[in-house]
Each structure stands twice: as C-alpha cells, then as structure tokens.
Enzyme design. Structure first.
Site, PDB file in Angstrom:
ATOM      1  N   GLU A 201       0.820  -1.212   0.000  1.00 61.44           N
ATOM      2  CA  GLU A 201       0.000   0.000   0.000  1.00 61.44           C
ATOM      3  C   GLU A 201       0.854   1.263   0.000  1.00 61.44           C
ATOM      4  OE1 GLU A 201      -3.048  -0.174   3.011  1.00 61.44           O
ATOM      5  OE2 GLU A 201      -3.801  -2.089   2.270  1.00 61.44           O
ATOM      6  N   LYS A 331     -15.866  -2.155   3.786  1.00 61.88           N
ATOM      7  CA  LYS A 331     -15.264  -2.373   2.468  1.00 61.88           C
ATOM      8  C   LYS A 331     -16.359  -2.959   1.582  1.00 61.88           C
ATOM      9  CE  LYS A 331     -10.636  -3.748   4.178  1.00 61.88           C
ATOM     10  NZ  LYS A 331      -9.870  -4.932   4.657  1.00 61.88           N
TER      11      LYS A 331
HETATM   12  P1  PGA Z   1      -6.396  -6.198   2.583  1.00 55.26           P
HETATM   13  O1  PGA Z   1      -5.790  -5.277   3.707  1.00 55.26           O
HETATM   14  O2  PGA Z   1      -7.017  -5.322   1.559  1.00 55.26           O
HETATM   15  O3  PGA Z   1      -5.208  -6.966   2.074  1.00 55.26           O
HETATM   16  O4  PGA Z   1      -7.401  -7.090   3.266  1.00 55.26           O
HETATM   17  C1  PGA Z   1      -6.467  -4.159   4.216  1.00 55.26           C
HETATM   18  C2  PGA Z   1      -6.948  -4.399   5.632  1.00 55.26           C
HETATM   19  O5  PGA Z   1      -6.761  -5.501   6.189  1.00 55.26           O
HETATM   20  O6  PGA Z   1      -7.560  -3.502   6.212  1.00 55.26           O
HETATM   21 ZN    ZN Z   2      -7.724  -4.896   8.180  1.00 53.91          ZN
END
Ligand code: PGA
Ligand code: ZN
Length: 415
Positions: A201, A331
């Site tokens: 990221e 998400k």
């Molecule tokens: P991921 O990581 O998109 O790889 O799941 C982001 C998070 O865990 O918040």
């Molecule tokens: Zn997370």
C-alpha cells in the site's frame, strides 16, 4: 433507464487483473466501477471469481468479465439507474450463494459501484452529494507509514502501521502533516541500514526487529517531523491477527501466545504508545479475544472490526451485543454491493459504533472510497499510504470534495 452494461478486464496496483464495469443510460449518463482486491481477506468475505489454471497464477478474471456481459447486463438493462437498492437486489437474485460464488463478488462490486456513479451522473451531481447533499465534516484520514504482514512478506506480524493526524482540523493540513511524517520515517530508516522500498500500500517496507521496534521508528519519525505523538499525531494499528493465528494461538516469531496472553501484550502496546485505533486484534472467529481487547483498552483505544465483521450488518449487530468491537471497517467488496455496505454502516450507527470506510491492498484509480466515506459520514477513511497513484487518487479526490464544500472540518478523532 440503463441502456448498456459493459465489463472489461483492467489491472490493479499489484499487476493483477480485475474487473471494470461501465454503465450507460439512454440519455448518455455514464459511470464506472472497478473491483479492488484484498491480500489478507476474511473467510466470510464475498468470493472473488478468478479463472484458476496457469495464466497469471490462476488470477485472471475473464470468466467474471464474460459473466458480467452475458448474465448481469441483461438483468440490468431497462432498469432505473437511481434505484440502487432494486438493482443490488437484482444482483443478489442472480447468485443463490450468499458468498457470491457464481457471479463473483468482484463482478457485483464493480457493477454496483458503476450504477452508483452513473446514477449521480444522470442527476448531474457528484456521487458524494447524491448520498448526502450537505456533509458538514469530512472523514479523518488514517494513513499507512509502514506496511507489514501479508503486504510485506510478513516482515512484521502486524500488517499496518498508520498515523492519524489529530491536531489537523482540515484535510489539507492532515495530508501535510502525514507527508512530513512519511518523509521523516523514511529518513530514520535510511540512517538505520538498507532501504527496502515500499510495501503493497506504499508504506515503507520495514527493516525492523519486531512490532515494538517499528513503533519506535514511527514515534521517532513523528518527533523528527516536529509533532508531539498522541497530541498532534496518533497511531493506528491493523493487527490483521487472523493472518498469524494457528490452532487458536497467535504465533509471532518463535513465540506462541494464548488469546489472553496476546491481548495483554497488545494492551501493553496501547499503554506504551498513543494507539488511537486497533483493528482486528484477535482472529476472525475469536470473539473472546475481541471482547478482551475492548475491555483491556477501554477509554484509550478504539477496537475496530475488519475481517471480524466483513461489512456484514448481521455480524455488526452481533458484535455490538457482544461488546466485541467499537468501530466497523467498511469495504464494499467484502459484501459485494453498495446497498449491503450501506446496511452495515446503518447497523454500526444504530449501536453507536464508529465507521471507517476502507480501500483494499490491491487497488486502482477508482475513487469510490472517497465518495462513500464522505457521503456516509464516516469518522475515518483508510486508503493506505500517501504515496502511489492508486492511493493518491482517493486522497486527492477528498481535497476536491473539500473545496466544493467550501472547506469543512475533519470529523472528531474520538469515537
Ligand atoms: P487487505 O488489507 O485489503 O489486504 O485485506 C487491508 C486491511 O486488512 O484492512
Ligand atoms: Zn484490516
């Protein structure tokens, strides 16, 4: 009404294929959505449809693209594009499996987001404004400075070392403060030994002994940049504990912790460092661990559920009753539609929980997260680091949104 729905294969920040969907109305309004992808995914998340086989390690999405064009498109053409709930219900109806194994959560996510943006376009307004005509605050950014866990070959057990600008009252100052800390932490790493580049990221790839060492570097950087830790800048950790939980125990390096030992260790870290939020301190099935984390960090640190909640309204109701979380990470691709994610936001608010709208470790130039976080009045928005285009696309969109709002303050950091 929707005139066409077209899917195509595009590429994400890890160089992996993903699906983009483009919607067009009879009057020429258009919008696009691209599915992001996680690396540390929860087992209850909507399933990503990937081709399997040998091409791209089985990660290609040609079946998902074909399914979107052949099955999703005919089900949506002719519908009112502003009827998000009706369209998302139609997507639910195409797939009898709640995990979306047939159509794919990646397909439904891209489609649902494309519908959202097309609806806004058809109304001649920005997407955030369609969700909330008059936001009076913007979400406070949580920004990664050091990446670990599944995003950096498990160099540290902990996945995300983020900072939250606390004394900044505007989004512009928030980014300025974060960028100063990012530079300062880079300088600290440069003096300590080899530079290792960046994690998935965009955070610094840690060259550290352990979690405490990484936190020391972070605090050092905050101070070097001229800020007071815990006053100007707080720290947010995403432990992503499911990643190193084996047989009910937490395995870190050579050590093996029981749930209570592990949570005690984290509670100690929250006392030693200014940790404002603590995400997934326990595994996705370890309710006792989550409850203990809430109890042992009471009044100091907000416990956040990501893999533990998977943006699922029912799980949020349950976790609130269990006092297992104090804030919900949201998400869209964990549940696969905008409407389902909106239900999760409402569930969180109903119980007085905080809301953090989040991107994934595999991202693109899609800026939906900035609009959803603003329109849903999130407390925080989490997009990764302040580097790399797929991250800055979202941050820079928030700068534009703030300008259109005539400049609004950031949400309060205490939730
Ligand atoms: P991921 O990581 O998109 O790889 O799941 C982001 C998070 O865990 O918040
Ligand atoms: Zn997370």
């Amino acid at each position: 009404a929707i005139a066409s729905v077209k899917a195509r294969r595009v590429w994400d920040s890890r160089g992996l294929p993903t699906i983009e969907v483009e919607v067009r109305t009879e009057r020429g309004a258009t919008g696009r959505g691209i599915a992001p992808a996680g690396a540390s995914t929860g087992r209850r998340e909507a399933i990503e449809l990937r081709d399997g086989g040998t091409v791209l390690g089985g990660k290609d999405v040609l079946q998902a693209v074909a399914g979107a064009n052949k099955r999703v498109a005919p089900a949506l053409v002719g519908r009112d594009v502003t009827d998000q709930e009706g369209i998302d219900a139609a997507l639910d109806g195409l797939d009898p499996d709640p995990m979306r194994a047939a159509i794919g959560g990646n397909t439904t996510t891209a489609t649902s987001l494309a519908v959202l943006h097309t609806a806004a376009s058809s109304l001649g307004i920005e997407t955030w404004r369609m969700l909330n005509p008059r936001p009076n605050v913007l979400p406070r950014p949580q920004i990664q400075i050091i990446g670990g866990g599944a995003h950096a070959a498990h160099r540290t057990a902990v996945q995300d070392f983020m900072i939250v600008p606390l004394s900044a009252s505007t989004i512009d100052d928030a980014f300025l403060h974060v960028a100063e800390v990012y530079r300062a932490v880079g300088a600290v790493f440069a003096t300590r030994g080899p530079k290792r580049g960046v994690a998935d990221e965009g955070g610094h790839w840690p060259e550290v002994a352990d979690t405490n060492d990484a936190l020391e570097v972070l605090v050092d950087g905050i101070e070097q940049a001229g800020f007071v830790p815990g006053v100007d800048i707080g720290i947010s950790l995403d432990i992503a504990a499911s990643q190193f939980q084996r047989d009910g125990r937490y395995r870190v390096g050579e050590r093996d912790y029981t749930t209570s030992e592990w949570i005690e260790l984290l509670a100690g870290i929250c006392r030693d460092f200014p940790i404002v939020t603590l995400e997934d301190p326990a595994g996705e099935d370890d309710t006792e661990g989550m409850r203990l984390a809430v109890a042992r960090t009471e009044g100091r640190t907000v416990v956040v559920g990501d893999d533990y909640l998977v943006t699922n309204a029912d799980r949020i109701h349950g976790a609130a009753a269990d006092r297992a979380v104090e804030s919900a990470l949201i998400k869209v691709n964990q549940v696969g539609t905008v409407s389902a994610a909106a239900r999760a936001v409402r569930a969180a608010r109903e119980h007085g929980l905080g809301v953090i709208v989040s991107a994934r470790s595999g991202e693109t130039e899609d800026v939906s997260v900035a609009h959803l976080a603003t329109g849903w009045n999130a407390d925080f928005v989490k997009v990764g680091s302040i580097t790399r285009g797929e991250r800055t696309a979202k941050w820079n969109e928030l700068i534009r949104i703030n300008e259109e709002l005539g400049g609004v303050p950031l949400a309060t950091a205490s939730i």
